[in-house]
Enzyme design. Structure first.
Site, mmCIF file in Angstrom:
data_model
loop_
_atom_site.group_PDB
_atom_site.id
_atom_site.type_symbol
_atom_site.label_atom_id
_atom_site.label_comp_id
_atom_site.label_asym_id
_atom_site.label_seq_id
_atom_site.Cartn_x
_atom_site.Cartn_y
_atom_site.Cartn_z
ATOM 1 N N ASN A 113 13.906 -30.905 31.772
ATOM 2 C CA ASN A 113 14.719 -30.461 30.611
ATOM 3 C C ASN A 113 15.528 -31.707 30.405
ATOM 4 O O ASN A 113 16.552 -31.436 29.655
ATOM 5 C CB ASN A 113 15.518 -29.335 31.002
ATOM 6 C CG ASN A 113 14.764 -27.806 31.014
ATOM 7 O OD1 ASN A 113 13.508 -27.691 30.458
ATOM 8 N ND2 ASN A 113 15.091 -27.132 32.078
ATOM 9 N N HIS A 127 17.186 -14.946 27.996
ATOM 10 C CA HIS A 127 16.956 -15.684 29.267
ATOM 11 C C HIS A 127 17.279 -14.507 30.357
ATOM 12 O O HIS A 127 18.110 -13.777 30.055
ATOM 13 C CB HIS A 127 17.710 -16.732 29.550
ATOM 14 C CG HIS A 127 17.444 -17.529 30.599
ATOM 15 N ND1 HIS A 127 18.335 -17.556 31.969
ATOM 16 C CD2 HIS A 127 16.510 -18.358 31.003
ATOM 17 C CE1 HIS A 127 17.657 -18.409 32.807
ATOM 18 N NE2 HIS A 127 16.476 -18.783 32.238
ATOM 19 N N GLU A 179 19.395 -16.590 21.698
ATOM 20 C CA GLU A 179 19.416 -18.085 21.919
ATOM 21 C C GLU A 179 19.300 -18.563 20.942
ATOM 22 O O GLU A 179 18.671 -18.092 19.918
ATOM 23 C CB GLU A 179 18.226 -18.308 22.982
ATOM 24 C CG GLU A 179 18.386 -17.679 24.418
ATOM 25 C CD GLU A 179 17.307 -18.021 25.402
ATOM 26 O OE1 GLU A 179 16.478 -18.982 25.227
ATOM 27 O OE2 GLU A 179 17.064 -17.199 26.229
ATOM 28 N N SER A 236 13.754 -20.769 25.260
ATOM 29 C CA SER A 236 13.548 -21.617 26.422
ATOM 30 C C SER A 236 11.910 -21.786 26.603
ATOM 31 O O SER A 236 11.504 -22.788 26.995
ATOM 32 C CB SER A 236 14.373 -21.105 27.560
ATOM 33 O OG SER A 236 13.797 -19.895 28.105
ATOM 34 N N ASP A 257 23.306 -18.244 23.171
ATOM 35 C CA ASP A 257 22.937 -19.412 24.383
ATOM 36 C C ASP A 257 22.354 -20.403 23.709
ATOM 37 O O ASP A 257 21.279 -20.521 23.157
ATOM 38 C CB ASP A 257 22.118 -18.707 25.487
ATOM 39 C CG ASP A 257 21.847 -19.444 26.467
ATOM 40 O OD1 ASP A 257 21.903 -20.812 26.581
ATOM 41 O OD2 ASP A 257 21.097 -18.920 27.399
ATOM 42 N N HIS A 309 19.378 -24.946 25.320
ATOM 43 C CA HIS A 309 18.232 -25.736 24.999
ATOM 44 C C HIS A 309 18.246 -26.593 23.858
ATOM 45 O O HIS A 309 17.574 -27.647 23.732
ATOM 46 C CB HIS A 309 16.782 -25.126 25.204
ATOM 47 C CG HIS A 309 16.258 -24.609 26.304
ATOM 48 N ND1 HIS A 309 15.944 -25.312 27.460
ATOM 49 C CD2 HIS A 309 16.768 -23.420 27.004
ATOM 50 C CE1 HIS A 309 15.570 -24.589 28.394
ATOM 51 N NE2 HIS A 309 16.161 -23.388 28.303
ATOM 52 N N LYS A 342 20.647 -29.704 31.504
ATOM 53 C CA LYS A 342 19.215 -29.770 30.634
ATOM 54 C C LYS A 342 19.435 -31.178 29.928
ATOM 55 O O LYS A 342 19.261 -32.318 30.666
ATOM 56 C CB LYS A 342 19.071 -28.766 29.946
ATOM 57 C CG LYS A 342 18.778 -27.668 30.622
ATOM 58 C CD LYS A 342 18.381 -26.194 29.697
ATOM 59 C CE LYS A 342 18.804 -24.814 30.615
ATOM 60 N NZ LYS A 342 18.096 -24.806 31.769
HETATM 61 N N1 PMP Z 1 20.107 -19.999 29.701
HETATM 62 C C1 PMP Z 1 18.760 -20.461 29.161
HETATM 63 C C2 PMP Z 1 18.416 -20.312 27.940
HETATM 64 C C3 PMP Z 1 18.103 -21.193 30.218
HETATM 65 O O1 PMP Z 1 16.844 -21.476 29.917
HETATM 66 C C4 PMP Z 1 18.500 -21.409 31.243
HETATM 67 C C5 PMP Z 1 17.854 -22.191 32.698
HETATM 68 N N2 PMP Z 1 16.680 -22.262 32.460
HETATM 69 C C6 PMP Z 1 19.828 -20.865 31.557
HETATM 70 C C7 PMP Z 1 20.403 -20.469 30.726
HETATM 71 C C8 PMP Z 1 20.649 -21.234 32.977
HETATM 72 O O2 PMP Z 1 21.207 -22.375 33.063
HETATM 73 P P1 PMP Z 1 21.437 -22.936 34.338
HETATM 74 O O3 PMP Z 1 20.027 -23.809 34.749
HETATM 75 O O4 PMP Z 1 22.651 -24.153 34.195
HETATM 76 O O5 PMP Z 1 21.829 -22.192 35.529
#
Ligand code: PMP
Length: 397
Positions: A46, A141, A184, A188, A213, A216, A247
């Site tokens: 990422n 997520h 989001e 993701s 969120d 990404h 990321k």
């Molecule tokens: N939100 C989304 C949309 C994610 O894809 C992820 C991790 N893949 C997270 C939150 C979690 O973030 P972190 O890896 O910093 O714990």
């Protein structure tokens, strides 16, 4: 059945379904990685701006920080802050990161958490009450779902990106009920974008709190990499924005961008903040460095491409890859649909033979029957680097 039998049986079932997860040790090497002596193009990271393989990775973070924020603000011990932020873990590096974020998002407050999972799992339990209604996109997520499972509020999921279905659910809310809508900005596992402008229209009509969120999209989209809401000029409509540093920023940690009032409340109620050890200064300083560069591009020059040009290169690469492969791409996350877990694993294996590191995303991460390869492109790559991938795409049709 005793515990050993129970677990052995369950693991056997996972393996039979092509669903057994294992940890593989890899050694990062620029845009590549090494595994068991062989080198592969890393299409699963990422690190969307390619920072970990760029000249930025060689910056002396301590000197940069001393120059930028003052030596007197830096902790003598960089590798740990061994207490919760509410005890003695709140070193000045937290202030530095939060100030950088507050300069990126004027009039907003920033609260840094250990990671995105902690931010998402802690927000709704801290904010939503019995009697509230939470409406979340079907594909949000797992960390958000984790939070929803720990609230007293009712929650419903609406079909992915379906604005009409969301509106119907909003119409069913009771008069005066506090409603939260969670999405989001860039999904993701599908790489598609939320219909944010339309959702903001609904917000004006129905009056809810909007939680986005941006894990990404932060660093990758919008002016100064501020994310997709900022790209649309809508960041002020977002009541709770989650940005993560693990990321595109190639660091670790996360932050909630919200009103100063909500920040004060979260400090009092957010369990992953209260009951967990603070991040180490060295981690916070790298995050601060990237945030400062996103905002000011102070290092930009022959050696350091500005973060704007990394973003522009990535956008070009997405376009070029999409044209050359015939695979539509809404963003740097590009799913190749495979259907079954077995087929996704077979495509990942065919990639391995072409020295491509591909990850098969399977149920339960994605719904049954929608297993896929999730490609992530990054700004350290060129179309030439992707030619074995283009070859694989042709073979699998
Ligand atoms: N939100 C989304 C949309 C994610 O894809 C992820 C991790 N893949 C997270 C939150 C979690 O973030 P972190 O890896 O910093 O714990």
């Amino acid at each position: 059945m005793n515990l050993t039998e129970r677990i052995e049986t369950a693991l056997g079932e996972l393996e039979a379904a092509g669903n057994l997860r294992t940890l593989r040790t890899v050694v990062p090497e620029g845009i590549y990685l090494r595994h068991e002596g062989k080198r592969y193009l890393n299409l699963s990271s990422n690190d969307y701006l390619g920072l970990s393989a760029s000249a930025y990775a060689g910056v002396d973070v301590h000197s940069y920080a001393a120059r930028t924020w003052g030596q007197e603000r830096l902790s003598a011990f960089a590798h740990g802050n061994p207490a919760s932020r509410l005890m003695t873990g709140n070193s000045a590096e937290y202030d530095i990161v939060e100030e950088e974020l507050e300069q990126l998002f004027p009039d907003r407050a920033a609260l840094v958490l250990g990671c995105g999972f902690m931010a998402n799992s802690g927000l709704m339990p801290a904010l939503a009450e019995k009697g509230d209604l939470i409406l979340a996109d079907k594909l949000v997520h797992a960390s958000i779902i984790e939070g929803l499972q720990h609230t007293n509020a009712a929650f419903r999921r609406f079909p992915h990106n379906d604005v009409a279905a969301l509106e119907q659910q909003l119409q069913r809310a009771e008069a005066g009920q506090t409603v939260w809508v969670i999405i989001e900005s860039l999904y993701s596992m599908d790489g598609d974008l939320a219909p944010l402008a339309e959702i903001v229209e609904l917000k004006k009509k129905y009056g809810f709190y909007l939680y986005v969120d941006e894990a990404h999209s932060f660093g990758v989209r919008g002016p100064q990499g501020k994310g997709y809401a900022a790209e649309l000029g809508l960041e002020r409509e977002v009541d709770l924005m989650v940005v993560t540093f693990g990321k595109a920023l190639a660091g670790a940690g996360a932050a909630v961008i919200c009103s100063p009032l909500l920040r004060r409340w979260l400090i009092n109620r957010m369990r992953p903040l209260i009951f967990s050890t603070a991040l180490p200064p060295v981690t916070l300083l790298w995050d601060a460095l990237v945030l400062h560069e996103m905002r000011t591009e102070s290092l930009k020059g022959d050696l350091y491409p500005g973060t704007d040009s990394l973003r522009a290169h990535l956008a070009e690469l997405i376009q070029e890859f999409s044209e050359a492969s015939g695979i539509p791409a809404a963003s740097h996350i590009i799913p190749i649909p495979c259907g079954s877990n077995e087929r996704a694993l077979a495509v990942a294996e065919a990639g391995r033979e072409r020295e491509l590191w591909l990850t098969a995303i399977r149920h339960p991460t994605v719904p049954q029957g929608t297993a896929r390869i999730r490609l992530s492109l990054n700004a350290g790559m060129t179309l030439r680097d992707l030619s074995p991938l283009l070859d694989l795409c042709k073979k699998i049709g």
